[in-house]
Every structure is written in C-alpha cells, then in structure tokens.
Design a protein around this motif. Structure first.
Motif, mmCIF file in Angstrom:
data_model
loop_
_atom_site.group_PDB
_atom_site.id
_atom_site.type_symbol
_atom_site.label_atom_id
_atom_site.label_comp_id
_atom_site.label_asym_id
_atom_site.label_seq_id
_atom_site.Cartn_x
_atom_site.Cartn_y
_atom_site.Cartn_z
ATOM 1 N N ALA A 187 20.591 -20.229 -39.520
ATOM 2 C CA ALA A 187 20.808 -21.622 -39.914
ATOM 3 C C ALA A 187 19.508 -22.393 -40.108
ATOM 4 C CB ALA A 187 21.664 -22.330 -38.861
ATOM 5 N N ILE A 188 18.391 -21.836 -39.636
ATOM 6 C CA ILE A 188 17.094 -22.502 -39.750
ATOM 7 C C ILE A 188 16.532 -22.290 -41.156
ATOM 8 C CG2 ILE A 188 14.745 -22.643 -38.838
ATOM 9 C CD1 ILE A 188 16.971 -23.573 -36.928
ATOM 10 N N PRO A 189 16.024 -23.332 -41.809
ATOM 11 C CA PRO A 189 15.444 -23.174 -43.157
ATOM 12 C C PRO A 189 14.327 -22.144 -43.174
ATOM 13 C CG PRO A 189 15.682 -25.496 -42.592
ATOM 14 C CD PRO A 189 15.973 -24.733 -41.339
ATOM 15 N N ARG A 190 14.287 -21.354 -44.228
ATOM 16 C CA ARG A 190 13.249 -20.328 -44.354
ATOM 17 C C ARG A 190 11.945 -20.912 -44.881
ATOM 18 N NH1 ARG A 190 15.604 -14.520 -45.939
ATOM 19 N NH2 ARG A 190 17.686 -14.649 -45.024
ATOM 20 N N ARG B 182 20.805 -28.358 -43.570
ATOM 21 C CA ARG B 182 19.874 -27.541 -44.364
ATOM 22 C C ARG B 182 20.278 -27.498 -45.832
ATOM 23 N NH1 ARG B 182 19.333 -20.972 -43.688
ATOM 24 N NH2 ARG B 182 18.040 -20.601 -45.560
ATOM 25 N N ALA B 183 21.574 -27.478 -46.097
ATOM 26 C CA ALA B 183 22.066 -27.295 -47.468
ATOM 27 C C ALA B 183 21.848 -28.557 -48.303
ATOM 28 C CB ALA B 183 23.554 -26.950 -47.442
ATOM 29 N N PRO B 184 21.596 -28.405 -49.575
ATOM 30 C CA PRO B 184 21.508 -29.586 -50.452
ATOM 31 C C PRO B 184 22.870 -30.272 -50.549
ATOM 32 C CG PRO B 184 21.495 -27.558 -51.741
ATOM 33 C CD PRO B 184 21.370 -27.151 -50.314
ATOM 34 N N ARG B 185 22.868 -31.520 -50.960
ATOM 35 C CA ARG B 185 24.097 -32.306 -50.954
ATOM 36 C C ARG B 185 25.222 -31.664 -51.751
ATOM 37 N NH1 ARG B 185 22.108 -38.642 -51.633
ATOM 38 N NH2 ARG B 185 20.949 -38.767 -49.661
ATOM 39 N N LEU C 267 8.857 -27.713 -25.520
ATOM 40 C CA LEU C 267 9.353 -27.923 -26.875
ATOM 41 C C LEU C 267 9.518 -29.412 -27.175
ATOM 42 C CD1 LEU C 267 10.279 -26.206 -29.316
ATOM 43 C CD2 LEU C 267 12.624 -26.473 -28.476
ATOM 44 N N VAL C 268 9.879 -30.174 -26.155
ATOM 45 C CA VAL C 268 10.021 -31.627 -26.341
ATOM 46 C C VAL C 268 8.666 -32.234 -26.702
ATOM 47 C CG1 VAL C 268 10.665 -33.802 -25.238
ATOM 48 C CG2 VAL C 268 11.943 -31.713 -24.714
ATOM 49 N N GLY C 269 7.644 -31.889 -25.922
ATOM 50 C CA GLY C 269 6.306 -32.397 -26.216
ATOM 51 C C GLY C 269 5.776 -31.882 -27.537
ATOM 52 N N TRP C 270 6.091 -30.624 -27.858
ATOM 53 C CA TRP C 270 5.678 -30.017 -29.121
ATOM 54 C C TRP C 270 6.273 -30.773 -30.303
ATOM 55 C CZ3 TRP C 270 8.478 -26.767 -32.709
ATOM 56 C CH2 TRP C 270 7.670 -26.000 -33.554
ATOM 57 N N LEU C 271 7.527 -31.207 -30.150
ATOM 58 C CA LEU C 271 8.200 -31.943 -31.223
ATOM 59 C C LEU C 271 7.701 -33.381 -31.294
ATOM 60 C CD1 LEU C 271 10.453 -31.943 -33.383
ATOM 61 C CD2 LEU C 271 12.048 -32.612 -31.571
ATOM 62 N N VAL C 272 7.677 -34.058 -30.160
ATOM 63 C CA VAL C 272 7.265 -35.467 -30.120
ATOM 64 C C VAL C 272 5.787 -35.619 -30.463
ATOM 65 C CG1 VAL C 272 7.018 -37.502 -28.637
ATOM 66 C CG2 VAL C 272 9.060 -36.054 -28.462
ATOM 67 N N GLY C 273 4.986 -34.652 -30.030
ATOM 68 C CA GLY C 273 3.546 -34.732 -30.261
ATOM 69 C C GLY C 273 3.116 -34.407 -31.672
ATOM 70 N N ARG D 229 9.572 -28.025 -41.905
ATOM 71 C CA ARG D 229 11.012 -28.294 -41.795
ATOM 72 C C ARG D 229 11.687 -27.273 -40.884
ATOM 73 N NH1 ARG D 229 15.361 -27.351 -46.571
ATOM 74 N NH2 ARG D 229 17.167 -28.382 -45.613
ATOM 75 N N SER D 230 11.275 -26.025 -40.965
ATOM 76 C CA SER D 230 11.840 -24.973 -40.127
ATOM 77 C C SER D 230 11.591 -25.244 -38.650
ATOM 78 C CB SER D 230 11.244 -23.614 -40.509
ATOM 79 O OG SER D 230 11.524 -23.301 -41.856
ATOM 80 N N GLU D 231 10.364 -25.657 -38.329
ATOM 81 C CA GLU D 231 10.028 -25.935 -36.934
ATOM 82 C C GLU D 231 10.808 -27.120 -36.396
ATOM 83 O OE1 GLU D 231 5.420 -24.264 -37.036
ATOM 84 O OE2 GLU D 231 5.828 -26.405 -37.306
ATOM 85 N N HIS D 232 10.928 -28.177 -37.193
ATOM 86 C CA HIS D 232 11.714 -29.335 -36.777
ATOM 87 C C HIS D 232 13.178 -28.957 -36.556
ATOM 88 C CE1 HIS D 232 8.365 -32.011 -38.120
ATOM 89 N NE2 HIS D 232 8.866 -32.807 -37.190
ATOM 90 N N SER D 233 13.722 -28.183 -37.461
ATOM 91 C CA SER D 233 15.118 -27.786 -37.363
ATOM 92 C C SER D 233 15.366 -26.947 -36.117
ATOM 93 C CB SER D 233 15.518 -26.999 -38.615
ATOM 94 O OG SER D 233 16.872 -26.610 -38.553
#
Length: 287
Positions: free
Chosen positions: A33-36, A80-83, A172-178, A184-188
């Motif tokens: 489900a994570i964008p490639r 992830r999918a387009p509209r 992971l929380v600090g990795w995301l917030v920081g 896009r893959s990492e955020h997802s």
C-alpha cells in the motif's frame, strides 16, 4: 531482528503460528500500500492494490481482529491512488475480502446465525471468556501492576528485540515531525505505522486473552505468549528502526546499524544478553 528473534521461532512452531501469519500478511499488505515513487503509473497502483487487498483478505480470514489494520491499509491505498482510481480501489478490496475470507464468516452465519462467532455481533450473542483481558486484569490487580506485567511479557521478543522495536516506533514520531521523512513513501509508511500502533494499543486492553487465560489470571500473571497480539507492532518497530538509524547516510549511523545487527545475533548466546543490551540500546537511542 525478525530472523534473530527467538520468539518468532517459538510462534512458528506453536499454536501462535496463526498470529505470526496474521502479522506477516498485514505487514506485506502495508508494504504494497506504500507508494513506490513520487510518480506512479495507474497499472502499478492497480497491481499493488490487488496484492494488498488479497493479503488483508487472507488476514481477515485468519482472525476477525485483523479488520482494523486492514481498514488502515485500505485507507493508505485510497490515499495513494489518484482521484479517478479511488472508486476502483474499494471494490478491489471488497472482492478480495469476500473471496479470501468470506467462506469462514458465511459458515459461521449458517451454523450459528452469527458471522463472527464466538464474538458477539449486533443482537447475536457470542461466547464470553471472562478473566482474560488486560482491562479485567487491571481491575483486579491494579493499573500499575498490570502495566509492569504487560511490559515484561509484551517486550519479550527477547527483551533486546522488544526494546529496539519500541525505540524504532518512538523514534519514528521524531523522524516524521523532525522532517527526516523526505519522500511520499516515507511519509505514508510513518503515518500508516503510527495509525496501526494507536489502533492496536487502543484495542489491546479489551482484546480477549490479552492477559492470558483464566488460570493464568487467577494465578496472578499474564500468559507468557500474550505478546503474539502485538507481533505486527514488533515487525513495524524493527522496520521503523531502520528508517530512524538511516544506515548509509553517515558512517556513524552505519556503525550503529552494524552494532544493532551484531547485538541481535549475539543476544541468544549464553551470558551475553546483559552486555549486548548495555551496548545496543543506548546506541539505538543516540541514533
């Protein structure tokens, strides 16, 4: 960490094998489900949607408790999918869930009148299992003791592996917030993982057998295999630790990654556990 965890070997060879299969299937579904990449073709998204849907369908067929995480995977796939493709993603998941898991729920419905038996469903009663949940355990033994007993059991992958999984999830929380999550893959991945952690831990106190069975309950301890209910969190924590450490970004981080890997291998050796934990855990925290 997964390969060196003694607990995963025990689960694979015991009645907990279903929980290990459940965790593996849901982790695989989340990976699909994570964008490639930032720019994906409609064909690639459609292929991944079928894989993610099939794996979540398998997981729901193993246990109904997989449904909340399956819903998060579905949401990740929809985002992830387009509209113009969103309306095709939901039917793919619905069809896969019916094909992969529908038989078991239909069978329950025919034989008991309740599709999710032994759980209760709407007006249909289920089979109750008293003295098995963490909430009941806390009511009987107190919150402080429950937290202590639960942490001792739920982190035993063994303890080093459990501690590293927690460090990965917290980091992971600090990795995301920081702002270290760049793509896009990492955020997802980060958002989906944290959502799964929140839902799993939120439901854990009321999950049947989360504190063990009736005889362990009255004996005053949580069943030693109860960590199987958070197997997915352990796997996600280990993967998250890889993102947090970021091996290859800087030589020092590569050294930390090597140290953690070596510690995971050595922790199973006699008399080495205390020394390994003293070295690996601080290194992961610093990273």
């Amino acid at each position: 960490l997964f390969a060196t965890s003694q607990r995963t070997g025990v689960m694979a060879a015991s009645f907990s094998d279903a929980d290990l299969a459940l965790a593996a299937a849901l982790f695989g579904a989340l990976a699909f489900a994570i964008p490639r990449s930032e720019d994906e073709s409609a064909r690639m998204i459609a292929i991944d949607a079928w894989y993610a849907a099939s794996l979540t369908g398998f997981a729901i067929g193993v246990k109904a408790s997989a449904a909340p995480v399956a819903a998060i995977v579905l949401l990740a796939m929809v985002l992830r999918a387009p509209r113009d493709a969103v309306t095709r993603v939901v039917p793919v998941f619905a069809a896969s869930w019916i094909v992969m898991a529908g038989y078991w729920y239909a069978r329950n419905l025919v034989h008991t009148g309740n599709p999710v038996y032994p759980a209760a469903f709407l007006s249909q009663p289920g089979t109750t299992f008293p003295l098995t949940t963490l909430r009941e355990y806390a009511r009987h033994y107190g919150v402080a003791r429950t937290v202590g007993d639960a942490v001792s059991v739920y982190l035993d992958w063994p303890k080093l592996h459990g501690a590293l999984a927690v460090i990965g999830l917290v980091g992971l929380v600090g990795w995301l917030v920081g702002g270290r999550a760049k793509t896009r893959s990492e955020h997802s991945f980060a958002l989906a993982t944290l959502a799964i952690v929140a839902v799993t831990l939120g439901l854990l106190p009321i999950t049947p057998f989360s504190a063990g069975n009736e005889w362990t309950f009255v004996s005053g301890f949580i069943h030693w295999d109860s960590m199987r209910y958070v197997a997915l969190l352990a796997i996600l924590g280990w993967v998250a630790l890889g993102f947090v450490v970021g091996a290859g970004v800087h030589p020092s981080r590569t050294i930390v990654a090597i140290a953690i890997t070596a510690a995971a291998v050595l922790v199973g050796l006699p008399r080495s556990a205390a020394m390994v934990q003293a070295l690996a855990v601080p290194g992961a925290v610093i990273a």
